[in-house]
Design a protein around this motif. Structure first.
Motif, PDB file in Angstrom:
ATOM      1  N   MET A   1      39.477  49.150  51.155  1.00  0.00           N
ATOM      2  CA  MET A   1      39.971  50.525  51.083  1.00  0.00           C
ATOM      3  C   MET A   1      40.691  50.809  49.761  1.00  0.00           C
ATOM      4  O   MET A   1      40.581  51.905  49.218  1.00  0.00           O
ATOM      5  N   LEU A   2      41.397  49.824  49.226  1.00  0.00           N
ATOM      6  CA  LEU A   2      42.027  50.011  47.910  1.00  0.00           C
ATOM      7  C   LEU A   2      40.953  50.252  46.850  1.00  0.00           C
ATOM      8  O   LEU A   2      41.130  51.063  45.943  1.00  0.00           O
ATOM      9  N   GLY A   3      39.812  49.582  47.014  1.00  0.00           N
ATOM     10  CA  GLY A   3      38.681  49.816  46.114  1.00  0.00           C
ATOM     11  C   GLY A   3      38.121  51.214  46.285  1.00  0.00           C
ATOM     12  O   GLY A   3      37.868  51.922  45.307  1.00  0.00           O
ATOM     13  N   ARG A   4      37.930  51.637  47.531  1.00  0.00           N
ATOM     14  CA  ARG A   4      37.382  52.975  47.785  1.00  0.00           C
ATOM     15  C   ARG A   4      38.313  54.075  47.295  1.00  0.00           C
ATOM     16  O   ARG A   4      37.861  55.129  46.882  1.00  0.00           O
ATOM     17  N   LEU A   5      39.613  53.818  47.367  1.00  0.00           N
ATOM     18  CA  LEU A   5      40.591  54.803  46.907  1.00  0.00           C
ATOM     19  C   LEU A   5      40.848  54.701  45.397  1.00  0.00           C
ATOM     20  O   LEU A   5      41.622  55.463  44.850  1.00  0.00           O
TER      21      LEU A   5
ATOM     22  N   ALA B   1      46.566  48.133  42.226  1.00  0.00           N
ATOM     23  CA  ALA B   1      46.553  47.032  43.198  1.00  0.00           C
ATOM     24  C   ALA B   1      45.810  45.802  42.682  1.00  0.00           C
ATOM     25  O   ALA B   1      45.798  44.766  43.337  1.00  0.00           O
ATOM     26  N   LEU B   2      45.183  45.902  41.502  1.00  0.00           N
ATOM     27  CA  LEU B   2      44.406  44.784  40.969  1.00  0.00           C
ATOM     28  C   LEU B   2      45.156  43.449  40.963  1.00  0.00           C
ATOM     29  O   LEU B   2      44.611  42.443  41.418  1.00  0.00           O
ATOM     30  N   PRO B   3      46.419  43.398  40.483  1.00  0.00           N
ATOM     31  CA  PRO B   3      47.114  42.095  40.467  1.00  0.00           C
ATOM     32  C   PRO B   3      47.238  41.472  41.870  1.00  0.00           C
ATOM     33  O   PRO B   3      47.109  40.263  42.017  1.00  0.00           O
ATOM     34  N   VAL B   4      47.464  42.306  42.874  1.00  0.00           N
ATOM     35  CA  VAL B   4      47.594  41.786  44.246  1.00  0.00           C
ATOM     36  C   VAL B   4      46.220  41.349  44.767  1.00  0.00           C
ATOM     37  O   VAL B   4      46.092  40.299  45.392  1.00  0.00           O
TER      38      VAL B   4
ATOM     39  N   GLU C   1      44.866  37.912  43.672  1.00  0.00           N
ATOM     40  CA  GLU C   1      45.402  36.733  44.359  1.00  0.00           C
ATOM     41  C   GLU C   1      44.445  36.200  45.427  1.00  0.00           C
ATOM     42  O   GLU C   1      44.578  35.066  45.869  1.00  0.00           O
ATOM     43  N   PHE C   2      43.464  37.017  45.836  1.00  0.00           N
ATOM     44  CA  PHE C   2      42.577  36.634  46.937  1.00  0.00           C
ATOM     45  C   PHE C   2      41.180  36.210  46.483  1.00  0.00           C
ATOM     46  O   PHE C   2      40.353  35.854  47.309  1.00  0.00           O
ATOM     47  N   LYS C   3      40.918  36.213  45.164  1.00  0.00           N
ATOM     48  CA  LYS C   3      39.541  35.982  44.726  1.00  0.00           C
ATOM     49  C   LYS C   3      39.039  34.561  44.966  1.00  0.00           C
ATOM     50  O   LYS C   3      37.836  34.343  44.979  1.00  0.00           O
TER      51      LYS C   3
ATOM     52  N   LEU D   1      36.935  48.070  40.406  1.00  0.00           N
ATOM     53  CA  LEU D   1      38.140  48.659  39.813  1.00  0.00           C
ATOM     54  C   LEU D   1      38.262  48.384  38.311  1.00  0.00           C
ATOM     55  O   LEU D   1      39.241  48.771  37.686  1.00  0.00           O
ATOM     56  N   GLY D   2      37.275  47.657  37.765  1.00  0.00           N
ATOM     57  CA  GLY D   2      37.272  47.405  36.339  1.00  0.00           C
ATOM     58  C   GLY D   2      38.067  46.187  35.902  1.00  0.00           C
ATOM     59  O   GLY D   2      38.354  46.015  34.725  1.00  0.00           O
ATOM     60  N   GLY D   3      38.398  45.322  36.861  1.00  0.00           N
ATOM     61  CA  GLY D   3      39.122  44.097  36.533  1.00  0.00           C
ATOM     62  C   GLY D   3      38.165  42.999  36.122  1.00  0.00           C
ATOM     63  O   GLY D   3      36.950  43.143  36.153  1.00  0.00           O
ATOM     64  N   LYS D   4      38.714  41.862  35.736  1.00  0.00           N
ATOM     65  CA  LYS D   4      37.901  40.721  35.298  1.00  0.00           C
ATOM     66  C   LYS D   4      37.783  39.704  36.423  1.00  0.00           C
ATOM     67  O   LYS D   4      38.747  39.412  37.121  1.00  0.00           O
ATOM     68  N   VAL D   5      36.571  39.188  36.580  1.00  0.00           N
ATOM     69  CA  VAL D   5      36.337  38.137  37.574  1.00  0.00           C
ATOM     70  C   VAL D   5      35.685  36.949  36.882  1.00  0.00           C
ATOM     71  O   VAL D   5      35.060  37.088  35.837  1.00  0.00           O
TER      72      VAL D   5
END
Length: 192
Positions: A140-144, A149-152, A155-157, A186-190
């Motif tokens: 939902m954070l992604g959909r919104l 929220a990216l840093p939080v 932590e789960f990747k 969200l445009g973060g790095k994986v």
């Protein structure tokens, strides 16, 4: 929207729920918004079965009767439904997830209107919920589009725990997979 005290349909709705007559509730609500008021009032009931049934009905009303539900959505019902995802009862939790997702689908502007309240609730769920609630919060954070929220989420990747959500196509997927997908969205790095 009607007011609860005068002409409340709560007892009628409770009777229809106990009879398993959800279709009748939906038909009645389409004719008289006091039935919707009564269903929303049931979200505060002590009995988790009643709360879960009320959420199920709210989800169906959202899908079938968007015009009827518009004033309720505009007045913050999605935030109320989202807050019930932390309910300890799995029936309440799952119906809250499904109803909330329906609200985002049929009222996409909700994400912008209530973004701060929703982001705050979702981050709280992400920090304190079980793995299924955390997965839901990440999605939902992604959909919104809550980039803050990216840093939080990051932590789960690397979490391998698999989750089961009452959302289409999300069964036995690892929390890490969900996190990586949302981080990309969200445009973060994986890590590839």
């Amino acid at each position: 929207m009607g007011l609860f005290p005068f002409g409340s349909k709560k007892n009628k709705v409770l009777k229809m729920i106990s009879d398993g007559d959800f279709e009748r509730i939906l038909r009645s609500a389409a004719r008289d918004p006091k039935y919707v008021d009564a269903v929303i009032e049931l979200l505060k009931e002590g009995n988790p079965g009643i709360r879960g049934d009320a959420l199920l009905i709210i989800g169906e009303l959202t899908i079938r009767h968007r015009d009827l539900m518009m004033p309720y959505i505009e007045s913050g019902l999605p935030v109320t439904v989202l807050s019930l995802i932390n309910d300890p009862d799995p029936y309440v939790k799952e119906n809250a997830m499904q109803s909330f997702e329906a609200m985002l689908k049929y009222f996409p502007w909700v994400g912008e209107k209530f973004k701060n309240e929703m982001a705050s609730l979702l981050i709280e769920i992400l920090r304190t919920g079980d793995k299924n609630r955390k997965a839901f919060a990440i999605i939902m954070l992604g959909r919104l589009n809550v980039k803050e929220a990216l840093p939080v989420i990051e932590e789960f990747k690397d979490v391998d725990d698999t989750v089961i959500l009452p959302l289409e196509g999300i069964k036995w997927v690892s929390l890490g997979e969900i996190a990586e997908k949302v981080i990309k969205e969200l445009g973060g790095k994986v890590n590839d």
